[in-house]
Design a protein around this motif. Structure first.
Motif, mmCIF file in Angstrom:
data_model
loop_
_atom_site.group_PDB
_atom_site.id
_atom_site.type_symbol
_atom_site.label_atom_id
_atom_site.label_comp_id
_atom_site.label_asym_id
_atom_site.label_seq_id
_atom_site.Cartn_x
_atom_site.Cartn_y
_atom_site.Cartn_z
ATOM 1 N N GLU A 31 0.841 -1.191 0.000
ATOM 2 C CA GLU A 31 0.000 0.000 0.000
ATOM 3 C C GLU A 31 0.879 1.245 0.000
ATOM 4 O O GLU A 31 1.860 1.317 0.738
ATOM 5 C CB GLU A 31 -0.914 -0.016 1.222
ATOM 6 N N LEU A 32 0.528 2.204 -0.815
ATOM 7 C CA LEU A 32 1.252 3.454 -0.987
ATOM 8 C C LEU A 32 2.686 3.226 -1.459
ATOM 9 O O LEU A 32 3.569 4.072 -1.270
ATOM 10 C CB LEU A 32 1.274 4.271 0.321
ATOM 11 N N GLY A 33 2.949 2.058 -2.076
ATOM 12 C CA GLY A 33 4.277 1.782 -2.601
ATOM 13 C C GLY A 33 4.469 2.411 -3.977
ATOM 14 O O GLY A 33 3.525 2.824 -4.648
ATOM 15 N N ASP A 34 5.724 2.475 -4.402
ATOM 16 C CA ASP A 34 6.044 3.121 -5.660
ATOM 17 C C ASP A 34 7.330 2.512 -6.202
ATOM 18 O O ASP A 34 8.041 1.776 -5.516
ATOM 19 C CB ASP A 34 6.196 4.632 -5.469
ATOM 20 N N LEU A 35 7.652 2.814 -7.440
ATOM 21 C CA LEU A 35 8.894 2.397 -8.072
ATOM 22 C C LEU A 35 9.942 3.472 -7.833
ATOM 23 O O LEU A 35 9.858 4.557 -8.414
ATOM 24 C CB LEU A 35 8.688 2.149 -9.574
ATOM 25 N N MET A 36 10.896 3.179 -6.986
ATOM 26 C CA MET A 36 11.921 4.161 -6.623
ATOM 27 C C MET A 36 13.266 3.740 -7.206
ATOM 28 O O MET A 36 13.592 2.557 -7.253
ATOM 29 C CB MET A 36 12.019 4.281 -5.096
ATOM 30 N N LYS A 37 14.034 4.732 -7.620
ATOM 31 C CA LYS A 37 15.319 4.503 -8.258
ATOM 32 C C LYS A 37 16.450 4.903 -7.298
ATOM 33 O O LYS A 37 16.334 5.877 -6.563
ATOM 34 C CB LYS A 37 15.436 5.302 -9.552
ATOM 35 N N PHE A 38 17.545 4.107 -7.378
ATOM 36 C CA PHE A 38 18.715 4.342 -6.537
ATOM 37 C C PHE A 38 19.973 4.172 -7.380
ATOM 38 O O PHE A 38 19.946 3.607 -8.485
ATOM 39 C CB PHE A 38 18.754 3.376 -5.344
ATOM 40 N N GLU A 39 21.077 4.622 -6.836
ATOM 41 C CA GLU A 39 22.388 4.461 -7.462
ATOM 42 C C GLU A 39 23.299 3.731 -6.466
ATOM 43 O O GLU A 39 23.537 4.230 -5.362
ATOM 44 C CB GLU A 39 22.985 5.825 -7.831
ATOM 45 N N ILE A 40 23.769 2.552 -6.862
ATOM 46 C CA ILE A 40 24.601 1.711 -6.008
ATOM 47 C C ILE A 40 26.058 1.935 -6.403
ATOM 48 O O ILE A 40 26.426 1.773 -7.579
ATOM 49 C CB ILE A 40 24.211 0.229 -6.130
ATOM 50 N N LEU A 41 26.884 2.282 -5.419
ATOM 51 C CA LEU A 41 28.314 2.523 -5.631
ATOM 52 C C LEU A 41 29.104 1.422 -4.937
ATOM 53 O O LEU A 41 28.931 1.190 -3.722
ATOM 54 C CB LEU A 41 28.728 3.891 -5.084
ATOM 55 N N TYR A 42 29.951 0.739 -5.690
ATOM 56 C CA TYR A 42 30.824 -0.309 -5.134
ATOM 57 C C TYR A 42 32.263 0.208 -5.165
ATOM 58 O O TYR A 42 32.820 0.461 -6.236
ATOM 59 C CB TYR A 42 30.704 -1.606 -5.937
ATOM 60 N N PHE A 43 32.882 0.357 -3.991
ATOM 61 C CA PHE A 43 34.237 0.889 -3.873
ATOM 62 C C PHE A 43 35.239 -0.276 -3.930
ATOM 63 O O PHE A 43 35.238 -1.152 -3.050
ATOM 64 C CB PHE A 43 34.390 1.667 -2.568
ATOM 65 N N LEU A 44 36.066 -0.292 -4.942
ATOM 66 C CA LEU A 44 37.029 -1.377 -5.127
ATOM 67 C C LEU A 44 38.165 -1.332 -4.123
ATOM 68 O O LEU A 44 38.850 -2.337 -3.921
ATOM 69 C CB LEU A 44 37.603 -1.336 -6.548
ATOM 70 N N ALA A 45 38.409 -0.212 -3.477
ATOM 71 C CA ALA A 45 39.537 -0.107 -2.556
ATOM 72 C C ALA A 45 39.320 -0.919 -1.297
ATOM 73 O O ALA A 45 40.269 -1.482 -0.748
ATOM 74 C CB ALA A 45 39.801 1.356 -2.212
ATOM 75 N N ASP A 46 38.080 -1.020 -0.806
ATOM 76 C CA ASP A 46 37.817 -1.737 0.442
ATOM 77 C C ASP A 46 36.574 -2.609 0.376
ATOM 78 O O ASP A 46 36.089 -3.072 1.417
ATOM 79 C CB ASP A 46 37.678 -0.749 1.596
ATOM 80 N N ASP A 47 36.006 -2.856 -0.834
ATOM 81 C CA ASP A 47 34.854 -3.747 -1.028
ATOM 82 C C ASP A 47 33.651 -3.304 -0.212
ATOM 83 O O ASP A 47 32.936 -4.108 0.388
ATOM 84 C CB ASP A 47 35.207 -5.195 -0.667
ATOM 85 N N THR A 48 33.401 -2.018 -0.173
ATOM 86 C CA THR A 48 32.230 -1.496 0.516
ATOM 87 C C THR A 48 31.204 -1.025 -0.505
ATOM 88 O O THR A 48 31.522 -0.768 -1.669
ATOM 89 C CB THR A 48 32.623 -0.338 1.443
ATOM 90 N N VAL A 49 29.969 -0.906 -0.042
ATOM 91 C CA VAL A 49 28.841 -0.553 -0.898
ATOM 92 C C VAL A 49 28.122 0.634 -0.288
ATOM 93 O O VAL A 49 27.920 0.699 0.940
ATOM 94 C CB VAL A 49 27.879 -1.744 -1.071
#
Length: 418
Positions: free
Chosen positions: A252-270
């Motif tokens: 209920e009251l949901g929607d299609l939301m967009k995000f940008e995922i960044l993967y850092f190769l220096a320390d394997d963080t997201v």
């Protein structure tokens, strides 16, 4: 007198001769009879055959080849080695055990004590040694001092011929069962014509086994062989960018939301950034997830872990997301939210192709086309004022004065209809 015939009554006895001993023709050397080369006659008198008259040019009896060819080389006799020097520091080693009864204990009824039985070949002595175990509480070490062990009461002693794998021997009232022997013992017994049986399994001590089961094994986690400084210098500032979409329209009251995922190769963080859409009606916020290592299964934690007041560490997480898990068209779970990756930038595509050998799929369209609604019809004129004034009230909340058509006024200036 030499010309007289040798007939009875024609020979004369020399009255000066008193020694009539017969010389022996053999000498005994080390128990062997060897013929004498030169020996004398009766009474130690010279034989006629040894005189110069009977010597020939090539007399085989008196010819000594060593004068012509030299002394012949004979094979040396083997050196005699005594028994104690031949078997010095050579031992037969057997592994055995004996059972010791335990009284007045509810934890154990008997103990299994492994020992090493060593037989010294140089003097046929035996010693029994028990390997020392730390914190055992038992008097261990040399149980039987080295010496000849009596076998029976008749004065016989244990010999290496009496020892074999799988056999029981009694030493001073203690029964030892032989279960194994070393390689030298097997080879020595085989050379003497005795074949050893196959090795038996050493029985376990019940009390020691229960103690081992009660002790929790120490589990250590081997740190990964990763040079963090090298990774930082090589991959600092290199980020994999993915475009993701979270479809929550089923709620209920949901929607299609967009995000940008960044993967850092220096320390394997997201890191997950929010893509703010215009006129979405939602409060703007920069980040959905700060820069952390993203676990694959967020709910995979031990039952006894106090997750109410403790945060998860690397010891509770079994596996983290890696670059190979981010593929266009696949779905990843960001702390319980299923996000579909629908596109990535050029640097990310080149990294997957050159470093990982993976070709990323082309971008996917996730936006649903919106239907264009027809413009609403103007309301009917209420009769107040002009038509343009009434139309301005329906277009804006604060009506403005309608614009005048300047060109029309210039063209139609001083023109009247009569």
């Amino acid at each position: 007198m030499t010309g007289l015939p040798k007939l009875p009554g024609f020979n004369f006895r020399d009255p000066t001769l008193s020694n009539f001993h017969l010389s022996q023709t053999f000498n005994i050397n080390n128990g062997y009879k060897l013929p004498k080369q030169n020996y004398m006659g009766i009474g130690n008198r010279e034989l006629d055959c040894n005189s110069v008259k009977y010597i020939g040019i090539n007399d085989p009896i008196r010819f000594d080849p060593s004068l012509t060819y030299g002394r012949c080389k004979t094979k040396p006799l083997p050196q005699f080695i005594p028994h104690y020097a031949l078997y010095d520091q050579k031992c037969l080693t057997f592994k055995a055990f004996f059972k010791q009864s335990v009284v007045e204990s509810r934890l154990e009824f008997y103990r299994v004590r492994p020992v090493n039985i060593i037989y010294f070949l140089e003097d046929d002595t035996i010693t029994v040694i028990e390997p020392r175990v730390s914190n055992s509480g038992l008097l261990q070490g040399k149980l039987v001092r080295r010496g000849k062990i009596p076998k029976y009461d008749d004065g016989t002693y244990w010999h290496w011929k009496d020892l074999a794998v799988g056999k029981d021997i009694t030493i001073y009232g203690v029964v030892y069962h032989l279960v194994e022997c070393d390689v030298f013992t097997r080879e020595y017994m085989s050379s003497q014509g005795l074949d050893m049986a196959d090795s038996e399994e050493m029985p376990y001590d019940p009390y020691t086994m229960n103690r081992r089961l009660q002790i929790m094994p120490k589990v250590t986690k081997t740190p990964p062989a990763d040079d963090k400084l090298r990774r930082f210098l090589e991959y600092d500032g290199k980020i994999l960018r993915f475009k993701a979409a979270w479809d929550d329209r089923e709620n209920e009251l949901g929607d299609l939301m967009k995000f940008e995922i960044l993967y850092f190769l220096a320390d394997d963080t997201v890191c997950v950034k929010n893509v703010q859409q215009e006129n979405s009606g939602r409060d703007p916020y920069p980040l959905l997830l700060r820069k952390i290592k993203l676990p694959k299964i967020y709910t995979d934690t031990p039952v006894t872990y106090p997750s109410i007041y403790l945060e998860k560490t690397e010891n509770e997480v079994t596996e983290y997301y890696q670059p190979k898990d981010f593929l266009v068209g696949d779905t990843i779970f960001v702390l319980g939210r299923d996000m579909m990756l629908y596109d990535c930038d050029k640097f990310t595509r080149d990294y997957f192709k050159n470093a990982l050998g993976i070709e990323q799929k082309p971008g996917i369209v996730v936006d649903t086309p919106k239907k264009e609604l027809p413009p609403p019809p103007p309301p009917p004129h209420d009769g107040l004022g002009s038509l343009q004034d009434s139309l301005q009230n329906t277009l804006t909340f604060m009506p403005k004065r309608p614009r005048k058509d300047v060109m029309k006024q210039i063209v139609n200036a001083n023109k009247y209809l009569r």
